[in-house]
Design an enzyme around this catalytic site. Sequence first.
Site, short mmCIF file in Angstrom:
data_model
loop_
_atom_site.label_atom_id
_atom_site.label_comp_id
_atom_site.label_asym_id
_atom_site.label_seq_id
_atom_site.Cartn_x
_atom_site.Cartn_y
_atom_site.Cartn_z
CG HIS A 400 40.18 44.08 36.72
ND1 HIS A 400 41.19 43.30 36.05
CD2 HIS A 400 40.24 45.12 36.31
CE1 HIS A 400 41.53 44.40 35.19
NE2 HIS A 400 41.08 45.39 35.25
CD GLU A 453 35.82 51.92 35.77
OE1 GLU A 453 34.53 52.02 35.88
OE2 GLU A 453 36.53 52.26 34.88
N1 ACO Z 1 29.74 42.44 42.14
C1 ACO Z 1 29.07 41.56 42.33
N2 ACO Z 1 29.37 40.31 41.96
C2 ACO Z 1 30.50 40.37 40.81
C3 ACO Z 1 31.15 41.38 40.57
C4 ACO Z 1 30.56 42.70 41.40
N3 ACO Z 1 31.31 43.81 40.85
N4 ACO Z 1 31.89 41.26 39.50
C5 ACO Z 1 31.85 39.80 39.34
N5 ACO Z 1 30.93 39.47 40.13
C6 ACO Z 1 30.40 37.90 40.30
C7 ACO Z 1 29.67 37.47 39.09
O1 ACO Z 1 28.40 37.81 39.49
C8 ACO Z 1 29.96 36.03 39.02
O2 ACO Z 1 29.20 35.33 40.07
P1 ACO Z 1 28.61 33.94 39.78
O3 ACO Z 1 29.63 33.00 39.71
O4 ACO Z 1 27.69 33.82 40.91
O5 ACO Z 1 27.99 34.09 38.57
C9 ACO Z 1 31.58 36.05 39.20
O6 ACO Z 1 31.66 37.20 40.32
C10 ACO Z 1 32.30 35.96 38.15
O7 ACO Z 1 32.05 37.03 37.14
P2 ACO Z 1 32.55 37.37 35.62
O8 ACO Z 1 31.58 37.91 35.16
O9 ACO Z 1 32.83 35.91 35.20
O10 ACO Z 1 33.88 38.06 36.02
P3 ACO Z 1 34.71 38.88 34.89
O11 ACO Z 1 36.02 38.62 35.28
O12 ACO Z 1 34.26 38.53 33.34
O13 ACO Z 1 34.04 40.72 35.10
C11 ACO Z 1 34.10 42.45 35.43
C12 ACO Z 1 35.04 41.55 35.29
C13 ACO Z 1 33.29 42.90 34.32
C14 ACO Z 1 34.96 43.90 35.71
C15 ACO Z 1 32.96 42.43 36.64
O14 ACO Z 1 33.87 42.41 37.79
C16 ACO Z 1 32.02 43.79 36.80
O15 ACO Z 1 31.21 43.74 36.23
N6 ACO Z 1 32.50 44.77 37.91
C17 ACO Z 1 31.52 45.65 38.23
C18 ACO Z 1 31.87 46.79 37.09
C19 ACO Z 1 33.16 47.60 37.24
O16 ACO Z 1 33.75 48.08 38.33
N7 ACO Z 1 33.67 47.85 36.16
C20 ACO Z 1 35.13 48.33 36.24
C21 ACO Z 1 36.33 47.54 35.81
S1 ACO Z 1 37.84 48.24 35.77
C22 ACO Z 1 38.02 48.54 34.21
O17 ACO Z 1 37.14 48.44 33.27
C23 ACO Z 1 38.90 49.70 34.01
#
Ligand code: ACO
Length: 526
Positions: A400, A453
Amino acid sequence: MTASLTVADVMHKPAVVVPTSITLAEASVILDGANVGAAAVLDPQGRLRGMISERDLLRSVGHGIDPATAQVEEVMTKNPVTVSVSDTVEKGLEVFRERRFRHLPVMDGERVAGILSIRHVVRVAHIEDVQPAGSAPPGLAPRGLEGVAVAETSVGDVRGEEGFFHYRGYNAVELARRCSFEQVWHLLVEGELPDDAQLKAFTKLAVEARSLPDPVADMLPRIAALPGYTPLMALRSAVSIAGAALEQQPTLDIPADEVRRECLKMASIVPVLLMRLHRHHLGLEPVEPDEDLGYVGAYIQMLTGERPSQRAIRALEQYLILTMDHGFNSSTFTARVITSTGSDIGSALTGAIGALAGPLHGGAPSRALAMLDAIGTPDKAEEYLRHEISSGERLMGFGHRVYKTDDPRSTLLRDVAIELGGPQAEFAVQVEQTALRVLNELKPGRRLYTNVEFYAGVVMNSVGIPPDMFTPTFASSRTVGWTAAIAEQAANNRLIRPSALYVGPQPPRPLPDGYGAALKGAELAR
Ligand code: ACO
């Protein structure tokens, strides 16, 4: 900027270190005494095990953890990302920018030689080179307005580091555990929890407000038959039409109590519009909402045509309360920007639904459920999840932008799913445990936890909501939050009109020689 400087030149040395086994209270004394924001956590052999920061302490206190008894290793960031003494400052900056940490342990081989703080790096870097998350050139707000407060609100707030959010000061999770949808709805739009008489009157008004103007009802079958039909786009169109059919006036021209009345009307008809559109799209007759049922009961009854069980109503009710509002999110901001122009409520809600429809906001609880389906059985979970992460995919329902600890909504929804029971809930719990373990191993230090979610899909599925109605269901409850924000903006309005930093070619630019002459000739010939 800092080409010749290495991390060793700017880090805090020697590193402030704490053992794994001391309490949070003892760790905070050490941080305080050394005047640093974070310390490296070492095991008895002197090996790096984690990092503990002021933020971890704050979050733990916010969670009700007792700092006098809880140990550092329970709350520290395990397996932290590190930099090496010989890395350049640019490398350090890159890690801060990508990983969003504020402190990094600096390694000299196996030994922790120092702590690099974002402040050390910023101090030696030129501002145009830096721009770590949350900063920007002078005069320009950070991209995405991250961390920028753009308004005052008394509707509610999110504290991501503490894993806490509230509505008008009340813990939202506690509200979801103890209150009805109508009670929390009243709290958000009227500002206070209702007493019995107020609740009765409010519920009566909300039930009466479900009636659709005839011209809107007549148009729904055509919207539902549009080639690019999706429930959310259809809702957006229907809400826009409803605003017109109800002859809504600009909020600038109507008193506050009329704004609130129209808000109640719109929040009451959104479920009716959604369910009618859904049934028309499937070629089914619409179902009138049962007057004896409250918002949540009628929501399911209009969908299925049957009176739902109390168990189903209560489960969905808790999800809907948890998603009514969530700080100054993109769709709420959109609704406020539109209201700030003095525009009508239908326009503000239409814009908000449009913002929520974006995949970066509305999310996709159906994707988390699809992941469970794709895994199939518990014995396949580990292999599937490892494969996904190793191939660069993200696990749906984890991570998140704001919560860097447990998302409080997921914690409650897990309880709700378990209470509803069934093999899917049990399976989801197993997958969650495996996913958290695998994420911690393959993505150490990223602070990835279960988000709202993951269990939302399980809960909605259990009460009979089809996957394509998951996000629309979220839109329905969020309409309550949007209307609270609209009423607040209208009551104390100032046009929201920011500016942008122009970065194009230097003006004024002369037109190329002879450019426009032909057009002038053509214009003259007309
Ligand atoms: N699975 C695996 N790795 C992840 C996940 C995940 N769900 N989420 C983040 N990471 C990793 C990224 O790959 C990244 O790794 P790296 O450093 O090796 O490149 C690191 O964690 C940081 O990721 P960011 O993209 O900077 O994190 P951000 O805070 O921008 O992302 C987000 C938040 C978009 C929700 C992300 O966690 C994601 O894509 N999750 C999966 C989709 C999801 O569940 N969406 C619903 C969110 S809740 C809502 O919208 C109400």
